[in-house]
Design an enzyme around this catalytic site. Structure first.
Site, PDB file in Angstrom:
ATOM      1  N   LYS A  98       0.818  -1.217   0.000  1.00  0.00           N
ATOM      2  CA  LYS A  98       0.000   0.000   0.000  1.00  0.00           C
ATOM      3  C   LYS A  98       0.850   1.265   0.000  1.00  0.00           C
ATOM      4  CE  LYS A  98      -2.324  -0.736   3.826  1.00  0.00           C
ATOM      5  NZ  LYS A  98      -1.696  -2.004   4.260  1.00  0.00           N
ATOM      6  N   ARG A 148      13.247  -2.480   9.654  1.00  0.00           N
ATOM      7  CA  ARG A 148      12.090  -1.997  10.418  1.00  0.00           C
ATOM      8  C   ARG A 148      11.832  -2.951  11.567  1.00  0.00           C
ATOM      9  NH1 ARG A 148       6.422  -0.309   7.580  1.00  0.00           N
ATOM     10  NH2 ARG A 148       5.443  -1.431   9.292  1.00  0.00           N
ATOM     11  N   ARG A 199      -8.249   1.405  10.568  1.00  0.00           N
ATOM     12  CA  ARG A 199      -7.879   0.012  10.825  1.00  0.00           C
ATOM     13  C   ARG A 199      -8.893  -0.673  11.726  1.00  0.00           C
ATOM     14  NH1 ARG A 199      -2.179   0.449   9.678  1.00  0.00           N
ATOM     15  NH2 ARG A 199      -1.047  -1.483   9.955  1.00  0.00           N
ATOM     16  N   ARG A 226      11.748  -7.110   3.708  1.00  0.00           N
ATOM     17  CA  ARG A 226      11.857  -5.692   4.064  1.00  0.00           C
ATOM     18  C   ARG A 226      12.587  -5.538   5.399  1.00  0.00           C
ATOM     19  NH1 ARG A 226       6.416  -2.249   4.500  1.00  0.00           N
ATOM     20  NH2 ARG A 226       6.276  -3.282   6.522  1.00  0.00           N
ATOM     21  N   ARG A 260       0.622  -8.887  13.697  1.00  0.00           N
ATOM     22  CA  ARG A 260       0.036  -7.895  12.782  1.00  0.00           C
ATOM     23  C   ARG A 260      -1.050  -8.529  11.915  1.00  0.00           C
ATOM     24  NH1 ARG A 260       5.509  -5.982  10.477  1.00  0.00           N
ATOM     25  NH2 ARG A 260       4.368  -4.732   8.959  1.00  0.00           N
TER      26      ARG A 260
HETATM   27  P1  ADP Z   1       1.894  -2.287   7.960  1.00  0.00           P
HETATM   28  O1  ADP Z   1       0.572  -2.065   7.299  1.00  0.00           O
HETATM   29  O2  ADP Z   1       2.951  -2.791   7.026  1.00  0.00           O
HETATM   30  O3  ADP Z   1       1.790  -3.131   9.196  1.00  0.00           O
HETATM   31  P2  ADP Z   1       1.924   0.498   8.969  1.00  0.00           P
HETATM   32  O4  ADP Z   1       3.012   1.456   8.773  1.00  0.00           O
HETATM   33  O5  ADP Z   1       0.608   0.808   8.344  1.00  0.00           O
HETATM   34  O6  ADP Z   1       2.500  -0.902   8.460  1.00  0.00           O
HETATM   35  O7  ADP Z   1       1.664   0.283  10.543  1.00  0.00           O
HETATM   36  C1  ADP Z   1       2.690  -0.044  11.443  1.00  0.00           C
HETATM   37  C2  ADP Z   1       2.138  -0.134  12.875  1.00  0.00           C
HETATM   38  O8  ADP Z   1       1.664   1.151  13.283  1.00  0.00           O
HETATM   39  C3  ADP Z   1       0.936  -1.060  13.080  1.00  0.00           C
HETATM   40  O9  ADP Z   1       1.329  -2.395  13.287  1.00  0.00           O
HETATM   41  C4  ADP Z   1       0.280  -0.436  14.319  1.00  0.00           C
HETATM   42  O10 ADP Z   1       0.960  -0.794  15.502  1.00  0.00           O
HETATM   43  C5  ADP Z   1       0.490   1.045  14.098  1.00  0.00           C
HETATM   44  N1  ADP Z   1      -0.639   1.692  13.374  1.00  0.00           N
HETATM   45  C6  ADP Z   1      -0.565   2.276  12.137  1.00  0.00           C
HETATM   46  N2  ADP Z   1      -1.742   2.770  11.753  1.00  0.00           N
HETATM   47  C7  ADP Z   1      -2.617   2.495  12.766  1.00  0.00           C
HETATM   48  C8  ADP Z   1      -4.002   2.725  12.962  1.00  0.00           C
HETATM   49  N3  ADP Z   1      -4.756   3.339  12.027  1.00  0.00           N
HETATM   50  N4  ADP Z   1      -4.561   2.301  14.123  1.00  0.00           N
HETATM   51  C9  ADP Z   1      -3.828   1.678  15.076  1.00  0.00           C
HETATM   52  N5  ADP Z   1      -2.526   1.420  14.950  1.00  0.00           N
HETATM   53  C10 ADP Z   1      -1.904   1.816  13.809  1.00  0.00           C
END
Ligand code: ADP
Length: 187
Positions: free
Chosen positions: A15, A134, A89, A128, A145
């Protein structure tokens, strides 16, 4: 003219990469809550210190924190032209977003859903982790996740489907091929 794209899909689907390109070409602001949270962590803010253990474990940050970040971000925009990546989310986040967009008279334009099989997602995330370091791209955190995604985020597909916006996109193939598919439903 306002434009609101909500990009759904599991962790590792790509994404971020795709949203970045669409934002450039369609003149949208990319809003990635994950990046905003990682930025707080990198800067060592109070919020960053609070959320770091949550990101490291692969859990979700509280709705209240994330919704406040989004509210602040949108309130500074004259013209709402955005692509959300990693937000909402949870159903609570989606409901809060609906209210904010209503206040701003900016309806949802499109909800692309990036689809990639789980075994491919795991290998992309591990790769990654190896390349970019990361801290949440390791086997234990990845498992959590996915669990969070299945339990809390996947229900949003139905949430938006009843509102008539969801466009499934095949996330396999080269980034270029995937982008062509995204553009067809969201540009
Ligand atoms: P990915 O989709 O690859 O897991 P993101 O960068 O979208 O990576 O998210 C990384 C982390 O940030 C998530 O695992 C969560 O802990 C937190 N996070 C990101 N966006 C949200 C959200 N909208 N609500 C709650 N936690 C979030």
């Amino acid at each position: 003219m306002s434009k609101v794209v909500i990009f759904l899909g599991p962790p590792g689907a790509g994404k971020g990469t795709q949203a970045k390109r669409l934002a450039l070409e369609a003149v949208l602001v990319q809003i990635s809550t994950g990046e905003m949270l990682r930025d707080h962590i990198a800067r060592g803010t109070a919020l960053g210190q609070q959320v770091k253990p949550v990101l490291d474990s692969g859990g979700l940050v509280s709705d209240a924190i994330v919704i406040a970040m989004i509210r602040e971000k949108l309130s500074n925009m004259d013209d709402v032209r955005v692509i959300f990546d990693g937000f909402p989310r949870t159903v609570a986040q989606a409901e809060a977003l609906d209210m904010l967009l209503e206040e701003l008279s900016s309806p949802i334009s499109s909800v692309p859903l990036l689809e990639v099989p789980e075994d491919e997602l795991v290998s992309r995330l591990l790769e990654r982790g190896r390349l970019e370091g990361r801290s949440d791209d390791n086997a234990d955190t990845i498992r959590n996740r996915f669990k969070q995604y299945l339990e809390k985020t996947q229900p949003l597909i139905d949430y938006y489907a009843t509102r008539g916006h969801v466009h499934p996109i095949d996330g396999m193939g080269t980034p270029e091929e995937v982008y062509t598919r995204l553009k067809a439903v969201a540009a």
